[in-house]
Design an enzyme around this catalytic site. Structure first.
Site, short mmCIF file in Angstrom:
data_model
loop_
_atom_site.label_atom_id
_atom_site.label_comp_id
_atom_site.label_asym_id
_atom_site.label_seq_id
_atom_site.Cartn_x
_atom_site.Cartn_y
_atom_site.Cartn_z
N ARG A 56 0.75 -1.22 0.14
CA ARG A 56 0.07 0.02 -0.03
C ARG A 56 0.93 1.06 -0.09
NH1 ARG A 56 -1.02 2.32 4.53
NH2 ARG A 56 -1.38 0.27 5.76
N TYR A 108 -15.92 17.19 -15.95
CA TYR A 108 -16.24 15.82 -15.86
C TYR A 108 -17.34 15.53 -14.79
CZ TYR A 108 -16.10 10.73 -14.66
OH TYR A 108 -16.39 9.51 -14.29
N ASP A 180 -6.63 19.16 -14.50
CA ASP A 180 -6.76 17.83 -15.04
C ASP A 180 -6.46 17.73 -16.36
OD1 ASP A 180 -8.21 15.67 -16.16
OD2 ASP A 180 -10.00 15.68 -15.05
N LYS A 205 -7.62 6.66 -19.54
CA LYS A 205 -7.89 7.12 -20.61
C LYS A 205 -6.63 6.95 -21.50
CE LYS A 205 -11.83 8.22 -18.92
NZ LYS A 205 -11.80 8.16 -17.38
#
Length: 391
Positions: A56, A108, A180, A205
């Site tokens: 982690r 978004y 972004d 993406k």
């Protein structure tokens, strides 16, 4: 992770995607970083380890990916997350109750949802405004404003925001600027070079590029900011696994050649649609008539493979008929893969935004968003033509 190979700074972008901040595996010489499918690591003595304790906190495959993220964005520190929204979540957790965020109003739907449905309930205030004119942002800044959140090009209206101009406003008021960069990718623009403090990607993406992984990324230059983000990343645990890290590392190595074709095909599709008698409006930053086209020319290398359009009459049934009858374009959520996708924002990606709010920014019922892939240009245009002939 911190750059270990400072020669990456002197590489051109196409070389960085393949070699930037990467090393061959020291134990075997493997050219691609191995998939370290492990949760924990042996220690010779308490605290005496080889740099890894628990996956982690850090994993060698993820480290390689985080180094690659930093390299292609001209940053010093990269962080990889389980999704783009997990990366956004990490950024907003820098804030405290009572803090305010100024965000673009055309963004978004998932970003809007986490801002308004999760963090507003925790006492953080969001102001959603048009950012086409950076000077107007100052009107919405208060003493509590701690973050400016920018998308450019925006999703799905392809609005262009002047990152350099917004960064001057942010610095003037000592506010963090986060950008972004999912639609543009580092191939087209580098927000850190333009004054941003944080770059965010949905690596699902274009960075992954093959529609086979969900992931998010952050890149920063400031060590103090990076340490805060690493602390949140480790404490909250929304990290990606080693297999996903491997897949995105593989995807980044072809980012430059894929993006070149996305841009070429995007231009061809946008021009075809703009000249079609059944189309009312096409949104693509490459048009001279597109708002802030000159800004796009200045801060982007090309105009990308995302195109949105509205049919004449603005009938939702026409939009449905088009997307249902496309054969090469697949009707599906997401974007940025090698295959072309179509989407209906009002009922899909932006359904979480109230109708009156989304329509203020142009997300009307007939709007269709295309993620133009890397197929043959003629096949894509013929596919659109046959679907448009049905309305």
């Amino acid at each position: 992770m911190l750059y270990k190979n400072y020669k990456s700074h002197f590489m051109k972008f196409n070389t960085k995607t393949i070699h930037g901040n990467q090393q061959h595996d020291p134990s075997t010489g493997a050219v691609m970083p191995p998939i370290y499918q492990t949760s924990t690591y042996a220690q010779a003595s308490p605290g005496d380890h080889k740099g890894y304790e628990y996956s982690r906190t850090a994993n060698p495959t993820r480290t390689a990916l985080e180094n690659a993220f930093a390299s292609i964005e001209n940053g010093k520190f990269g962080l990889a997350f389980g999704s783009g929204l997990a990366a956004i979540d990490c950024v907003i957790k820098l804030l405290n109750p009572g803090d305010e965020v100024v965000s673009t109003n055309d963004l978004y739907g998932g970003s809007y949802r986490i801002f308004t449905k999760i963090f507003e309930n925790l006492g953080i205030k969001f102001r959603f405004i048009g950012m086409e004119n950076a000077e107007k942002i100052e009107e919405f800044i208060t003493s509590n404003t701690k973050l400016i959140w920018v998308e450019t090009p925006t999703n799905p209206m392809m609005n262009i925001i002047d990152i350099e101009a917004v960064s001057k406003v942010a610095k003037k008021h000592n506010i963090i600027l986060a950008v972004d960069n999912t639609f543009a990718t580092p191939y087209l623009q580098n927000p850190l070079d333009l004054g941003a403090d944080i770059v965010m990607h949905s690596a699902t993406k274009y960075l992954g590029g093959h529609s086979d992984v969900v992931m998010g990324a952050l890149v920063v230059n400031d060590k103090e900011l990076a340490d805060k983000l690493y602390f949140i990343q480790n404490s909250c645990g929304a990290v990606c696994g080693p297999m996903d890290s491997f897949l995105v590392l593989r995807g980044i190595k072809t980012l430059h050649v894929r993006m070149q074709r996305h841009c070429e095909n995007g231009k061809a599709v946008a021009e075809f649609l703009a000249n079609h008698p059944k189309i009312e409006k096409v949104y693509w930053p490459g048009f001279k008539s597109h708002p802030n086209h000159e800004v796009a020319k200045r801060q982007m290398k090309d105009f990308g493979g995302m195109v949105s359009f509205v049919t004449k009459g603005n009938k939702i049934e026409d939009a449905y008929k088009i997307v249902e009858n496309l054969k090469v374009f697949t009707l599906a959520e997401s974007l940025g893969g090698v295959e072309s996708l179509s989407g209906h924002p009002a009922s899909m990606t932006h359904a979480s935004i109230p109708k009156e709010e989304r329509e203020k920014t142009g997300v009307v019922d007939s709007l269709i968003r295309l993620s133009v892939g890397i197929e043959d240009e003629e096949d894509l245009i013929n596919d659109l033509k046959q679907a448009l002939d049905l309305i």
